[in-house]
Design an enzyme around this catalytic site. Structure first.
Site, mmCIF file in Angstrom:
data_model
loop_
_atom_site.group_PDB
_atom_site.id
_atom_site.type_symbol
_atom_site.label_atom_id
_atom_site.label_comp_id
_atom_site.label_asym_id
_atom_site.label_seq_id
_atom_site.Cartn_x
_atom_site.Cartn_y
_atom_site.Cartn_z
ATOM 1 N N GLY A 1 16.592 45.081 9.816
ATOM 2 C CA GLY A 1 16.858 46.490 10.087
ATOM 3 C C GLY A 1 18.180 46.922 9.482
ATOM 4 O O GLY A 1 18.680 46.286 8.556
ATOM 5 N N HIS B 1 19.344 49.901 4.205
ATOM 6 C CA HIS B 1 20.107 50.677 3.228
ATOM 7 C C HIS B 1 19.286 50.781 1.948
ATOM 8 O O HIS B 1 18.142 50.286 1.892
ATOM 9 C CB HIS B 1 21.481 50.038 2.983
ATOM 10 C CG HIS B 1 21.412 48.580 2.637
ATOM 11 N ND1 HIS B 1 20.781 48.112 1.504
ATOM 12 C CD2 HIS B 1 21.869 47.482 3.290
ATOM 13 C CE1 HIS B 1 20.871 46.800 1.458
ATOM 14 N NE2 HIS B 1 21.523 46.376 2.534
ATOM 15 N N GLY C 1 19.301 49.250 -0.729
ATOM 16 C CA GLY C 1 18.835 47.972 -1.281
ATOM 17 C C GLY C 1 17.516 47.555 -0.641
ATOM 18 O O GLY C 1 16.575 47.144 -1.318
ATOM 19 N N HIS C 2 17.437 47.683 0.704
ATOM 20 C CA HIS C 2 16.172 47.355 1.386
ATOM 21 C C HIS C 2 15.055 48.271 0.882
ATOM 22 O O HIS C 2 13.919 47.832 0.688
ATOM 23 C CB HIS C 2 16.296 47.578 2.896
ATOM 24 C CG HIS C 2 17.218 46.638 3.603
ATOM 25 N ND1 HIS C 2 18.403 47.047 4.158
ATOM 26 C CD2 HIS C 2 17.116 45.317 3.859
ATOM 27 C CE1 HIS C 2 18.991 46.020 4.731
ATOM 28 N NE2 HIS C 2 18.240 44.950 4.570
ATOM 29 N N GLN D 1 19.891 32.606 13.489
ATOM 30 C CA GLN D 1 20.628 32.421 12.239
ATOM 31 C C GLN D 1 22.096 32.834 12.371
ATOM 32 O O GLN D 1 22.837 32.804 11.393
ATOM 33 C CB GLN D 1 19.940 33.139 11.078
ATOM 34 C CG GLN D 1 19.949 34.662 11.128
ATOM 35 C CD GLN D 1 19.055 35.270 10.060
ATOM 36 O OE1 GLN D 1 17.839 35.220 10.146
ATOM 37 N NE2 GLN D 1 19.644 35.859 9.032
ATOM 38 N N SER E 1 24.226 45.611 4.931
ATOM 39 C CA SER E 1 24.291 46.263 6.258
ATOM 40 C C SER E 1 25.673 46.073 6.867
ATOM 41 O O SER E 1 26.099 46.849 7.716
ATOM 42 C CB SER E 1 23.232 45.674 7.190
ATOM 43 O OG SER E 1 21.959 45.801 6.600
HETATM 44 O O1 PAF Z 1 18.024 38.644 4.830
HETATM 45 C C1 PAF Z 1 17.760 38.953 6.010
HETATM 46 O O2 PAF Z 1 17.815 40.126 6.423
HETATM 47 C C2 PAF Z 1 17.373 37.860 7.003
HETATM 48 O O3 PAF Z 1 18.057 36.679 6.748
HETATM 49 C C3 PAF Z 1 15.858 37.620 7.070
HETATM 50 C C4 PAF Z 1 15.327 37.106 5.755
HETATM 51 C C5 PAF Z 1 15.136 38.895 7.451
HETATM 52 C C6 PAF Z 1 15.542 36.548 8.124
HETATM 53 O O4 PAF Z 1 15.996 36.934 9.382
#
Ligand code: PAF
Length: 283
Positions: A35, A38, A40-41, A65, A191
């Site tokens: 989420g 931006h 880039g996404h 993570q 982000s």
């Molecule tokens: O790049 C990310 O936003 C995260 O590391 C991902 C790949 C969605 C995994 O949580």
């Protein structure tokens, strides 16, 4: 007004909708995100749209993570704005599980990536990170069962880790990388850029400039190790605390001694105040 994507919040709803999408189009492409979308996404989504008629975006801030001292609690969450942006791009489905759906009570299995996940770059500074990424991406692939998945090159080591994992575990997903999208001054979109103070934001583009300077020096025949050390020293002078500035093989991410051992990728991670930035370029 564009139609909102279908939002799946349970595994049953996800299964129902992906079955329909698969039946309608044969091919599904997944863009995994946390989420706080931006530009880039949104370019990842545009690329996805060019690859298949049905696009699924996952939005899940993956707790496994993040290390305990990292920014999980403050990570930007902008779900309504994300939905509006995805609606404008005609995304078919947003998969938005809760922590409990992704990691139900008793969850006890973790993917332990090696190879590009253990080369002394991000893994050295965030030892649990790629285990968490690989585990959640493996689960997202199992849940959505896409034919293709799109990841940004901005997280270059992550791209190599998930590409390797998808192949090693025969997950039936082709992983595609998308070049980094940058601000006009060169700062890679992230982000986490919202954390930068105005003064830090003004300095942040130096990361990209120094990478490009290093690449130019190496291309001109300067020694790799000394060039990387000079680049790191320059960033420290500007006010960054550098975790690494490394020159690696673009596929294996192993260290290289000469351009003849290439293709080459230059990768950097550095902190400006409380914000940790990463970037990379190829040459
Ligand atoms: O790049 C990310 O936003 C995260 O590391 C991902 C790949 C969605 C995994 O949580």
């Amino acid at each position: 007004m564009p139609r909102r994507p279908t939002i799946a919040r349970s595994l049953a709803a996800l299964e129902r909708t992906t079955a329909r999408l698969r039946w309608e189009s044969g091919r599904i492409v997944l863009v995994p995100t946390m989420g706080a979308l931006h530009a880039g996404h949104l370019d990842l989504v545009r690329l996805a749209r060019m690859k298949a008629r049905r696009v699924v975006v996952s939005i899940f801030v993956n707790p496994t993570q993040f290390a305990p001292h990292e920014d999980l609690a403050s990570y930007p969450r902008t779900f309504e704005a994300d939905l509006a942006a995805l609606a404008a791009l005609k995304v078919d489905l947003v998969w938005a599980p809760t922590d409990d759906i992704m990691y139900p009570p008793g969850f006890a299995t973790r993917v332990a990536p090696e190879g590009p996940a253990t080369v002394g770059l991000e893994d050295k500074f965030r030892p649990q990170h790629f285990g968490g990424v690989a585990t959640v991406v493996a689960k997202l692939f199992a849940q959505v069962r896409p034919h293709l998945a799109v990841f940004g090159e901005k997280d270059y080591q992550q791209l190599k880790v998930v590409t390797r994992m998808a192949a090693d575990l025969d997950l039936g997903v082709t992983v595609i990388g998308m070049p980094t999208v940058r601000e006009p001054d060169g700062l890679a979109l992230s982000s986490r850029n919202v954390y930068l103070s105005p003064q830090e934001r003004a300095r942040a583009p130096s990361l990209y400039r120094v990478l490009k300077d290093c690449a130019a020096r190496i291309a001109a025949g300067q020694p790799i190790a000394a060039t990387a050390a000079d680049g790191a020293a320059e960033l420290e002078r500007i006010g960054f605390a550098v975790d690494y500035l490394a020159v690696r093989h673009a596929e294996t991410l192993q260290p290289i001694a000469s351009v003849a051992d290439g293709p080459i990728r230059l990768l950097v991670a550095a902190r400006l105040g409380q914000t940790r930035l990463i970037d990379n370029i190829g040459m």
